[in-house]
Design a protein around this motif. Structure first.
Motif, PDB file in Angstrom:
ATOM      1  N   ARG A 184       0.696  -1.249   0.053  1.00 33.78           N
ATOM      2  CA  ARG A 184      -0.034   0.068  -0.099  1.00 33.78           C
ATOM      3  C   ARG A 184       0.759   1.243   0.031  1.00 33.78           C
ATOM      4  NH1 ARG A 184      -5.256  -1.007   0.493  1.00 33.78           N
ATOM      5  NH2 ARG A 184      -5.841  -2.928   1.656  1.00 33.78           N
ATOM      6  N   PHE A 185       1.949   1.195   0.680  1.00 31.81           N
ATOM      7  CA  PHE A 185       2.622   2.580   1.124  1.00 31.81           C
ATOM      8  C   PHE A 185       3.925   2.656   0.019  1.00 31.81           C
ATOM      9  CE2 PHE A 185       0.217   1.974   4.963  1.00 31.81           C
ATOM     10  CZ  PHE A 185      -0.203   3.561   5.140  1.00 31.81           C
ATOM     11  N   SER A 186       4.357   1.858  -0.551  1.00 35.03           N
ATOM     12  CA  SER A 186       5.763   1.858  -1.348  1.00 35.03           C
ATOM     13  C   SER A 186       5.503   2.785  -2.525  1.00 35.03           C
ATOM     14  CB  SER A 186       6.380   0.466  -1.438  1.00 35.03           C
ATOM     15  OG  SER A 186       5.664  -0.328  -2.045  1.00 35.03           O
ATOM     16  N   ARG A 187       4.164   2.650  -3.109  1.00 38.86           N
ATOM     17  CA  ARG A 187       3.946   3.406  -4.449  1.00 38.86           C
ATOM     18  C   ARG A 187       4.206   5.154  -4.005  1.00 38.86           C
ATOM     19  NH1 ARG A 187      -1.751   2.287  -5.450  1.00 38.86           N
ATOM     20  NH2 ARG A 187      -1.726   1.057  -3.371  1.00 38.86           N
ATOM     21  N   HIS A 188       3.791   5.498  -2.740  1.00 44.90           N
ATOM     22  CA  HIS A 188       3.749   6.826  -2.650  1.00 44.90           C
ATOM     23  C   HIS A 188       4.869   7.275  -1.522  1.00 44.90           C
ATOM     24  CE1 HIS A 188      -0.159   6.327  -4.379  1.00 44.90           C
ATOM     25  NE2 HIS A 188      -0.476   5.509  -3.305  1.00 44.90           N
ATOM     26  N   PHE A 189       5.476   6.302  -0.997  1.00 46.02           N
ATOM     27  CA  PHE A 189       6.538   6.654   0.319  1.00 46.02           C
ATOM     28  C   PHE A 189       7.911   5.779  -0.126  1.00 46.02           C
ATOM     29  CE2 PHE A 189       2.242   7.449   1.528  1.00 46.02           C
ATOM     30  CZ  PHE A 189       2.296   8.459   2.409  1.00 46.02           C
ATOM     31  N   GLU A 190       8.997   6.511   0.395  1.00 45.06           N
ATOM     32  CA  GLU A 190      10.186   5.613   0.066  1.00 45.06           C
ATOM     33  C   GLU A 190      10.268   5.442   1.662  1.00 45.06           C
ATOM     34  OE1 GLU A 190      13.349   8.580  -0.770  1.00 45.06           O
ATOM     35  OE2 GLU A 190      12.263   8.828  -2.447  1.00 45.06           O
ATOM     36  N   LEU A 191      10.684   3.893   1.790  1.00 46.15           N
ATOM     37  CA  LEU A 191      10.900   3.457   3.076  1.00 46.15           C
ATOM     38  C   LEU A 191      12.694   3.847   3.615  1.00 46.15           C
ATOM     39  CD1 LEU A 191       9.883   1.720   5.713  1.00 46.15           C
ATOM     40  CD2 LEU A 191      10.910  -0.216   4.488  1.00 46.15           C
ATOM     41  N   LYS A 192      12.659   4.341   4.720  1.00 45.67           N
ATOM     42  CA  LYS A 192      13.945   5.031   5.448  1.00 45.67           C
ATOM     43  C   LYS A 192      14.496   3.774   6.109  1.00 45.67           C
ATOM     44  CE  LYS A 192      14.606   9.159   6.808  1.00 45.67           C
ATOM     45  NZ  LYS A 192      14.920  10.651   6.602  1.00 45.67           N
ATOM     46  N   GLU A 193      13.775   3.511   7.087  1.00 41.10           N
ATOM     47  CA  GLU A 193      14.077   2.297   8.149  1.00 41.10           C
ATOM     48  C   GLU A 193      12.918   1.827   8.748  1.00 41.10           C
ATOM     49  OE1 GLU A 193      16.628   3.634  11.526  1.00 41.10           O
ATOM     50  OE2 GLU A 193      17.415   5.139  10.234  1.00 41.10           O
ATOM     51  N   GLU A 194      13.249   0.426   9.219  1.00 40.32           N
ATOM     52  CA  GLU A 194      12.103  -0.177  10.108  1.00 40.32           C
ATOM     53  C   GLU A 194      12.592  -1.117  10.883  1.00 40.32           C
ATOM     54  OE1 GLU A 194      11.342  -3.318   6.023  1.00 40.32           O
ATOM     55  OE2 GLU A 194      10.383  -3.866   7.742  1.00 40.32           O
ATOM     56  N   TRP A 195      11.885  -1.358  12.111  1.00 43.56           N
ATOM     57  CA  TRP A 195      12.532  -1.912  13.120  1.00 43.56           C
ATOM     58  C   TRP A 195      11.473  -2.566  13.925  1.00 43.56           C
ATOM     59  CZ3 TRP A 195      12.575   3.163  12.395  1.00 43.56           C
ATOM     60  CH2 TRP A 195      12.025   4.097  13.329  1.00 43.56           C
ATOM     61  N   VAL A 196      11.805  -3.404  15.064  1.00 45.73           N
ATOM     62  CA  VAL A 196      10.716  -3.778  16.185  1.00 45.73           C
ATOM     63  C   VAL A 196      11.186  -2.944  17.393  1.00 45.73           C
ATOM     64  CG1 VAL A 196      10.238  -5.716  17.619  1.00 45.73           C
ATOM     65  CG2 VAL A 196      10.887  -6.320  15.238  1.00 45.73           C
ATOM     66  N   PRO A 197       9.840  -2.331  17.521  1.00 42.68           N
ATOM     67  CA  PRO A 197      10.345  -1.377  18.915  1.00 42.68           C
ATOM     68  C   PRO A 197       9.893  -1.988  20.211  1.00 42.68           C
ATOM     69  CG  PRO A 197       7.999  -1.065  17.814  1.00 42.68           C
ATOM     70  CD  PRO A 197       8.670  -2.128  16.896  1.00 42.68           C
TER      71      PRO A 197
END
Ligand SMILES: C[S@@+](CC[C@H](N)C(=O)[O-])C[C@H]1O[C@@H](n2cnc3c(N)ncnc32)[C@H](O)[C@@H]1O
Length: 198
Positions: free
Chosen positions: A165-178
């Protein structure tokens, strides 16, 4: 904002104190994020579906002009009371994030338990709303709830769905388990996206 069935349902939950999401504290994920990123760019942050405002106050403490929006009038009054009691400054307004226009485009949007609260059929409207309320190049930080539940709220999602859903409109900078509240440990994942310029 027009009244809707969804507004009545959420307001009813506040009126009857049926608020299992209310933990009396901000999301541990945003507390740690703001503590470890002291010099973030931008000045304004929007927290849609802010509930009683814990996350909004955390951004205000970090020096942001922080705005909380919610569809339930009681959430807005509770947010204002708690913010006054804490001696902090933040703005709270009644709004339907999915349908309303922002007062201005924000530098940041912080998501915590709104995406999982809305009807999954409205998720494309949610993605469009994040783009609409955010400046081009603005930052979207989300704590997503990766649970399998289909009979919400909360409604579950997967990393795969979020990417689609999001990668079409947004670039992913980081992801992690909080770090999470005890009953959500290991079930949350944070995504830091940047809205594409075009
Ligand atoms: C599960 S609660 C989470 C509240 C808060 N984020 C927290 O974690 O404590 C979801 C919140 O989103 C609000 N909400 C639901 N649909 C909304 C919409 N379309 N626009 C704005 N707020 C909405 C509800 O009134 C409720 O306060």
């Amino acid at each position: 904002m027009k009244n809707s069935k969804s507004q009545e349902e959420w307001e009813h939950r506040y009126q009857t104190h049926d608020m299992p999401w209310e933990k009396g504290a901000p999301s541990p994920g945003v507390v740690d994020f703001l503590a470890s990123h002291r010099n973030l760019p931008g000045e304004t942050v929007c927290v849609p579906g802010c509930g009683t405002g814990h996350d909004v106050r955390e951004w205000a403490k970090a020096g942001f002009r922080a705005y909380g929006y919610d569809i339930a009038p009681s959430a807005i009054s509770l947010s204002r009371e708690k913010t006054d009691d804490a001696g902090l400054r933040a703005e709270f307004r009644l709004a339907d994030f999915l349908r309303d226009e922002p007062p201005f485009p924000f530098d940041w949007i912080f998501e915590h338990t709104l995406f999982c609260a809305i009807d999954p059929a409205a998720r494309e409207s949610y993605v469009r709303a994040v783009s609409r309320w955010l400046k081009p190049g603005g930052q979207y930080l989300a704590v997503n709830y990766l649970i399998p539940d289909k009979d919400g709220p909360p409604f579950g999602t997967t990393r795969r769905e979020l990417w689609r859903r999001f990668s079409r409109h947004f670039e992913l900078k980081e992801e992690w388990v909080p770090r999470s509240y005890p009953n959500r440990s290991g079930l949350e994942r944070m995504f830091w996206w940047r809205r594409r310029l075009a």
